[in-house]
Every structure is written in C-alpha cells, then in structure tokens.
Design an enzyme around this catalytic site. Structure first.
Site, PDB file in Angstrom:
ATOM      1  N   SER A  19      -8.501  43.323  22.457  1.00 23.94           N
ATOM      2  CA  SER A  19      -8.244  41.879  22.551  1.00 23.94           C
ATOM      3  C   SER A  19      -9.276  41.031  21.819  1.00 23.94           C
ATOM      4  CB  SER A  19      -8.144  41.456  24.019  1.00 23.94           C
ATOM      5  OG  SER A  19      -6.990  42.004  24.618  1.00 23.94           O
ATOM      6  N   THR A  64      -6.587  42.702  32.254  1.00 19.02           N
ATOM      7  CA  THR A  64      -6.032  44.041  32.157  1.00 19.02           C
ATOM      8  C   THR A  64      -6.290  44.751  33.483  1.00 19.02           C
ATOM      9  OG1 THR A  64      -5.934  46.027  30.786  1.00 19.02           O
ATOM     10  CG2 THR A  64      -8.110  45.008  31.063  1.00 19.02           C
ATOM     11  N   LYS A  68      -4.487  42.615  37.256  1.00 20.64           N
ATOM     12  CA  LYS A  68      -3.277  41.835  37.033  1.00 20.64           C
ATOM     13  C   LYS A  68      -2.642  41.332  38.325  1.00 20.64           C
ATOM     14  CE  LYS A  68      -2.029  43.825  32.555  1.00 20.64           C
ATOM     15  NZ  LYS A  68      -0.945  44.449  31.744  1.00 20.64           N
ATOM     16  N   ASP A 105       3.286  39.894  28.596  1.00 23.29           N
ATOM     17  CA  ASP A 105       3.813  41.208  28.229  1.00 23.29           C
ATOM     18  C   ASP A 105       5.338  41.166  28.112  1.00 23.29           C
ATOM     19  OD1 ASP A 105       1.401  42.586  28.045  1.00 23.29           O
ATOM     20  OD2 ASP A 105       1.392  43.109  30.175  1.00 23.29           O
ATOM     21  N   GLY A 128       8.989  55.908  33.142  1.00 25.17           N
ATOM     22  CA  GLY A 128       7.821  55.503  33.899  1.00 25.17           C
ATOM     23  C   GLY A 128       8.151  54.420  34.910  1.00 25.17           C
ATOM     24  N   ARG A 153       9.158  59.628  38.748  1.00 27.89           N
ATOM     25  CA  ARG A 153       8.709  60.901  39.311  1.00 27.89           C
ATOM     26  C   ARG A 153       8.832  61.011  40.819  1.00 27.89           C
ATOM     27  NH1 ARG A 153       6.071  64.068  35.670  1.00 27.89           N
ATOM     28  NH2 ARG A 153       5.327  63.090  33.732  1.00 27.89           N
TER      29      ARG A 153
END
Length: 287
Positions: A19, A64, A68, A105, A128, A153
């Site tokens: 960044s 980050t 968050k 994002d 994911g 998962r």
C-alpha cells in the site's frame, strides 16, 4: 504554510504491505507533495489507542488483517457495503474528526473485472470462505445474473456463506471442497484461498475455461492461473484487486481533505509502482 496530510496502512503483520508504494506513487503522479503515507504495525489490542491518538492532519487509514472487523466499533459511520460483509478496509476522517468506514475491496473487484471486459456474468464460483470470499460474494451480487456456488471446507463456513448470500440477495449454494475443481467450468471463478490451495486443480482446467480471478499476487502466476492462461482464459491476479481498491481509497482520502478526489485516482502510476515492488529484491518476502 502548506497543510500536511497523512494516511497509512495498519495491520499485523504489515511489513509486506504494498500500500505505501501504491499511494505514494499516486501522490507523486498528481504532484501532491504535502501528502505522506506510512505503514504501522498495529494489532487489535493496540488499535483503539492508535486511532484515538491521531491528529487533525490525518485524512484516512487503510486496514488489513486482523483489523477489518475490529475497527468497526470505533467508527461513527459504516457504509452499507462494509456492514454487509462485516469488514472495513478504509477509514476516512471528516473535517470535524468523524470517522467513516468503507470497504473498497468490493467495488475494487467489480472495477478490476470491468477493466478486463467482464461487466456481467450468468453464473460464478467462489473458492474459499474467508473475508475476501465475503467481498467476492458482495461483488458478484452486483454483476452476476444467476447462481453463485461457494466451495468451502466446513459446514460452519458453508452456513456463514449462505447467510451472507441471503443478506446480499444472491442466489447462492455451497459445495464441499472435494468438489472444488468443478468451479473451473463456471463463466467466472474467484479464488480467495491461500498459497498452494488450488495447485492441485491445474490439471483439471477444461479446454475452454471461464475467467479466473485469483486474489494472490505472490507467487505469481499461481499454478491454476498459469494453467487457465495457457488455455486462453482471461486471468486476473491479486495485484489487479490491490490496485483497484487502493485507487478507490486514494480517491476517498484526497476528496475528504480538499485534494483532487473524484478523479478515480492515478491508476496507471499506482499499478506500475505495484509491479515494480513485486519485481524488486524484497518480492520473495511478500505473501
């Protein structure tokens, strides 16, 4: 006297963050000599004290992991996008000291895809179930006309993704990770998994694969990205997301402090800085 403006990225660990290179390149491209952008190692316990100690020269923060979600109780306002995915990666300080949280994002994903000519898709898959997968679902809620399949998962993660899909108004189904190779038949696959998690799927890439957005940027290309590219697929990587979300942050920071915000940020200069940083001698340490 020229008014100084400050911004920074916070997280833990933070030494690898690109960044500063991106934002500083943006300031240089637009001649914003009074602006600075730094990085600070800050964990969840230290976050409230750090934010409370910031002075009026601060324009904004990039957040980050693992901050968050931890930042949200410290804010005066949270955008609908950030609230939907329960993740803030951008804080903008108002002239009165107020703190507004946003998530760049999500629109960053949308803008990166649009840059490559992908404006709408009839179906999509997500690999994911972490924070980036949540942002991917929110982005797909804006551009996907049909069903989205999330490959996860655990049953717990599957339940979380289905709940988020319902909040977003998305037609979402979940499937086990043992079936994740099926995602490659989708018009668009967004992979949000750690390094190496999708390497085993490279031999399963179909003859005519859909587009792949793999959010990793080092090492690049991943085995899956290389296999898709070899078959002619449109492939986007983590740098595409990083640059597009940073451009939106840049725009919010400078707009909030009387800068040239609203221009969309100097995309080309920021991308070049990211590419240079990844190609440099420290690239092996960036994960």
């Amino acid at each position: 006297m020229t008014t100084q403006h400050r911004a920074a990225v916070l997280g833990s660990p933070i030494a690898h963050s690109l960044s500063p290179a991106l934002h500083r390149a943006g300031y240089a491209a637009l001649g914003l000599g009074a602006w600075s952008y730094d990085r600070f190692e800050v964990d969840e316990a230290a976050l409230p004290g750090f934010v409370a100690g910031l002075g009026p020269e601060w324009a904004g923060l990039s957040l980050t992991m693992p901050l968050k979600r931890a930042i949200m109780p410290l804010l005066d306002e949270v955008s609908g996008t950030a609230r939907a995915v329960q993740a803030v990666n951008t804080v903008v300080f108002g002239p009165d000291g107020s703190r507004r949280g946003d998530n760049t994002d999500v629109p960053g994903l949308v803008n990166a895809l649009a840059e490559r000519g992908i404006h709408r898709v009839e179906a999509a898959a997500v690999l994911g179930a972490g924070a980036t997968a949540s942002s991917a679902l929110a982005a797909l809620a804006r551009i996907c006309d049909g069903e989205v399949t999330a490959y996860v998962r655990s049953p717990e993660r599957a339940a979380e993704m289905r709940a988020l899909g319902e909040r977003l108004g998305l037609r979402l189904r979940t499937a086990g990770w043992d079936r994740a190779a099926e995602a490659l038949a989708s018009p668009l696959t967004i992979s949000t998994t750690p390094v190496g998690a999708t390497d085993a799927f490279a031999p399963d890439v179909p003859e005519r694969p859909g587009a792949l957005f793999d959010v990793l940027y080092h090492p690049w290309p991943t085995a899956l990205a290389a296999a898709c590219a070899a078959r002619g697929a449109t492939v986007l990587g983590g740098l595409d997301l990083l640059v597009h979300q940073a451009v939106l942050q840049f725009d919010q920071f400078t707009a909030g402090s009387g800068g040239p915000g609203g221009s969309g940020g100097p995309l080309a200069a920021m991308r070049a800085a990211g590419e240079a940083a990844l190609a440099g001698p420290a690239a092996a340490d960036r994960t």
